[in-house]
Design a protein around this motif. Sequence first.
Motif, PDB file in Angstrom:
ATOM      1  N   GLU A  43     -26.037 -20.023 -32.205  1.00 18.32           N
ATOM      2  CA  GLU A  43     -27.064 -20.771 -31.411  1.00 18.32           C
ATOM      3  C   GLU A  43     -26.822 -22.038 -31.271  1.00 18.32           C
ATOM      4  N   LYS A  44     -26.887 -22.890 -32.554  1.00 25.17           N
ATOM      5  CA  LYS A  44     -26.783 -24.176 -32.332  1.00 25.17           C
ATOM      6  C   LYS A  44     -25.352 -24.667 -31.972  1.00 25.17           C
ATOM      7  N   PHE A  45     -24.290 -23.849 -32.325  1.00 26.44           N
ATOM      8  CA  PHE A  45     -22.733 -23.905 -31.978  1.00 26.44           C
ATOM      9  C   PHE A  45     -22.912 -23.954 -30.487  1.00 26.44           C
ATOM     10  N   VAL A  46     -23.387 -22.875 -29.717  1.00 24.61           N
ATOM     11  CA  VAL A  46     -23.335 -22.655 -28.340  1.00 24.61           C
ATOM     12  C   VAL A  46     -23.917 -23.921 -27.621  1.00 24.61           C
ATOM     13  N   LEU A  47     -25.181 -24.473 -28.300  1.00 25.36           N
ATOM     14  CA  LEU A  47     -25.845 -25.601 -27.637  1.00 25.36           C
ATOM     15  C   LEU A  47     -24.876 -26.832 -27.560  1.00 25.36           C
ATOM     16  N   ALA A  48     -24.079 -26.978 -28.827  1.00 20.51           N
ATOM     17  CA  ALA A  48     -23.248 -27.964 -28.814  1.00 20.51           C
ATOM     18  C   ALA A  48     -22.016 -27.922 -27.944  1.00 20.51           C
ATOM     19  N   LEU A  49     -21.578 -26.976 -27.790  1.00 22.94           N
ATOM     20  CA  LEU A  49     -20.403 -26.747 -26.601  1.00 22.94           C
ATOM     21  C   LEU A  49     -21.046 -26.902 -25.359  1.00 22.94           C
ATOM     22  N   LYS A  50     -22.405 -26.605 -25.045  1.00 24.63           N
ATOM     23  CA  LYS A  50     -22.869 -26.639 -23.798  1.00 24.63           C
ATOM     24  C   LYS A  50     -22.962 -28.287 -23.404  1.00 24.63           C
ATOM     25  N   ASN A  51     -23.516 -28.938 -24.659  1.00 26.45           N
ATOM     26  CA  ASN A  51     -23.754 -30.380 -24.300  1.00 26.45           C
ATOM     27  C   ASN A  51     -22.327 -31.151 -24.122  1.00 26.45           C
ATOM     28  N   LYS A  52     -21.232 -30.810 -24.824  1.00 31.08           N
ATOM     29  CA  LYS A  52     -19.906 -31.387 -24.992  1.00 31.08           C
ATOM     30  C   LYS A  52     -19.200 -31.104 -23.624  1.00 31.08           C
ATOM     31  N   PHE A  53     -19.446 -29.932 -23.090  1.00 33.36           N
ATOM     32  CA  PHE A  53     -18.515 -29.412 -22.008  1.00 33.36           C
ATOM     33  C   PHE A  53     -19.546 -29.168 -20.794  1.00 33.36           C
ATOM     34  N   PRO A  54     -20.383 -29.858 -20.243  1.00 37.88           N
ATOM     35  CA  PRO A  54     -21.231 -29.647 -19.373  1.00 37.88           C
ATOM     36  C   PRO A  54     -20.582 -29.263 -17.995  1.00 37.88           C
ATOM     37  N   ASP A  55     -19.439 -29.576 -17.716  1.00 42.39           N
ATOM     38  CA  ASP A  55     -18.745 -29.525 -16.432  1.00 42.39           C
ATOM     39  C   ASP A  55     -17.506 -28.337 -16.426  1.00 42.39           C
ATOM     40  N   LEU A  56     -17.294 -27.627 -17.440  1.00 40.31           N
ATOM     41  CA  LEU A  56     -16.173 -26.875 -17.844  1.00 40.31           C
ATOM     42  C   LEU A  56     -16.297 -25.505 -16.972  1.00 40.31           C
ATOM     43  N   GLY A  57     -17.833 -25.061 -16.677  1.00 41.96           N
ATOM     44  CA  GLY A  57     -17.950 -23.722 -16.046  1.00 41.96           C
ATOM     45  C   GLY A  57     -17.732 -22.791 -17.074  1.00 41.96           C
ATOM     46  N   MET A  58     -18.194 -23.183 -18.144  1.00 43.20           N
ATOM     47  CA  MET A  58     -18.112 -21.958 -19.117  1.00 43.20           C
ATOM     48  C   MET A  58     -19.445 -21.225 -19.571  1.00 43.20           C
ATOM     49  N   LYS A  59     -19.289 -20.061 -19.802  1.00 40.59           N
ATOM     50  CA  LYS A  59     -20.460 -19.062 -20.266  1.00 40.59           C
ATOM     51  C   LYS A  59     -20.131 -18.796 -21.792  1.00 40.59           C
ATOM     52  N   TYR A  60     -21.355 -18.519 -22.397  1.00 40.86           N
ATOM     53  CA  TYR A  60     -21.313 -18.434 -23.801  1.00 40.86           C
ATOM     54  C   TYR A  60     -22.082 -17.176 -24.076  1.00 40.86           C
ATOM     55  N   SER A  61     -21.450 -16.236 -24.922  1.00 44.87           N
ATOM     56  CA  SER A  61     -22.266 -15.063 -25.156  1.00 44.87           C
ATOM     57  C   SER A  61     -22.204 -14.546 -26.539  1.00 44.87           C
ATOM     58  N   ILE A  62     -23.472 -14.591 -27.250  1.00 44.91           N
ATOM     59  CA  ILE A  62     -23.453 -14.062 -28.587  1.00 44.91           C
ATOM     60  C   ILE A  62     -23.500 -12.596 -28.652  1.00 44.91           C
ATOM     61  N   GLY A  63     -22.650 -12.125 -29.410  1.00 46.76           N
ATOM     62  CA  GLY A  63     -22.642 -10.699 -29.523  1.00 46.76           C
ATOM     63  C   GLY A  63     -22.026 -10.267 -30.840  1.00 46.76           C
ATOM     64  N   GLY A  64     -22.347  -8.978 -31.239  1.00 47.95           N
ATOM     65  CA  GLY A  64     -21.978  -8.422 -32.564  1.00 47.95           C
ATOM     66  C   GLY A  64     -22.746  -9.046 -33.693  1.00 47.95           C
ATOM     67  N   GLN A  65     -22.062  -9.375 -34.914  1.00 50.00           N
ATOM     68  CA  GLN A  65     -22.620 -10.011 -35.995  1.00 50.00           C
ATOM     69  C   GLN A  65     -22.135 -11.257 -36.450  1.00 50.00           C
ATOM     70  N   ILE A  66     -20.951 -11.499 -36.028  1.00 52.43           N
ATOM     71  CA  ILE A  66     -20.241 -12.659 -36.497  1.00 52.43           C
ATOM     72  C   ILE A  66     -19.782 -13.738 -35.628  1.00 52.43           C
ATOM     73  N   SER A  67     -19.799 -13.563 -34.438  1.00 55.13           N
ATOM     74  CA  SER A  67     -19.017 -14.390 -33.354  1.00 55.13           C
ATOM     75  C   SER A  67     -19.758 -14.453 -32.178  1.00 55.13           C
ATOM     76  N   PHE A  68     -19.024 -15.333 -31.112  1.00 54.91           N
ATOM     77  CA  PHE A  68     -19.700 -15.479 -29.764  1.00 54.91           C
ATOM     78  C   PHE A  68     -18.610 -15.517 -28.857  1.00 54.91           C
ATOM     79  N   ASP A  69     -18.560 -15.349 -27.653  1.00 56.00           N
ATOM     80  CA  ASP A  69     -17.477 -15.355 -26.677  1.00 56.00           C
ATOM     81  C   ASP A  69     -17.547 -16.496 -25.843  1.00 56.00           C
ATOM     82  N   CYS A  70     -16.549 -17.074 -25.359  1.00 55.03           N
ATOM     83  CA  CYS A  70     -16.587 -18.173 -24.236  1.00 55.03           C
ATOM     84  C   CYS A  70     -15.761 -17.766 -23.310  1.00 55.03           C
ATOM     85  N   PHE A  71     -16.020 -17.765 -22.003  1.00 50.58           N
ATOM     86  CA  PHE A  71     -15.620 -17.433 -20.706  1.00 50.58           C
ATOM     87  C   PHE A  71     -15.904 -18.358 -19.819  1.00 50.58           C
TER      88      PHE A  71
END
Length: 211
Positions: free
Chosen positions: A117-145
């Motif tokens: 959750e904190k990692f995703v927030l850091a990515l949103k703050n770092k790349f606000p204009d990249l147009g990426m969506k972050y999706s936490i799924g499963g047990q160990i990872s998250f997807d960026c697309f």
Amino acid sequence: GINAEYGGGSDESKIVEQLDGHTELATFLFSENGLVAKHGDKLIGKTSIVEKLGNEKLQDFINFCLAYMSDIKLPCKRGTFVEFRNGMINVCPVGRACSQEERQEFFEYDKVHKIREKFVLALKNKFPDLGMKYSIGGQISFDCFPIGWDKTYCLQYIENEFDEIYFYGDKTYVDGNDYEIYNDSRVKGRTVTGPDDTIAQVKADLQSIGI
């Protein structure tokens, strides 16, 4: 008639593994949220994140992920922290090479410390204009697309094929990787807690339509 279609964020080999090889039960197979789409054995669609973002932006994104993970202290770390897929980047702080026991250990640790959750927030703050969506799924990872490349992407192939589309998923909450398709007006979304609950809900839905 009734058709069962399979879709997920993982690549095809992982989905086939999860199905124990029984892909013959489905007409369509959607891997990477439908960015790689098959009808039977025929490839009917393939979309690339490289074409969408370009190598320079992708490399900046991956570099940030690797640097961020180098500062995280976890119960353990293994290998394959960034997995590049055709239509997305999968980020795994513990490393996808972890054992089942280590996977569960990270999952419990993440519940308390909100690593992803904190990692995703850091990515949103770092790349606000990249147009990426972050999706936490499963047990160990998250997807960026790219935004719009979630599981609803696969619906374009089947929305005119069937009178009703039912979706069964466990991560149907906000930022879960089933959230968008669960709430899409084209489907009847069902939240499930595991394989047994999925079977029970499918049976109940079939019974409700007289099958």
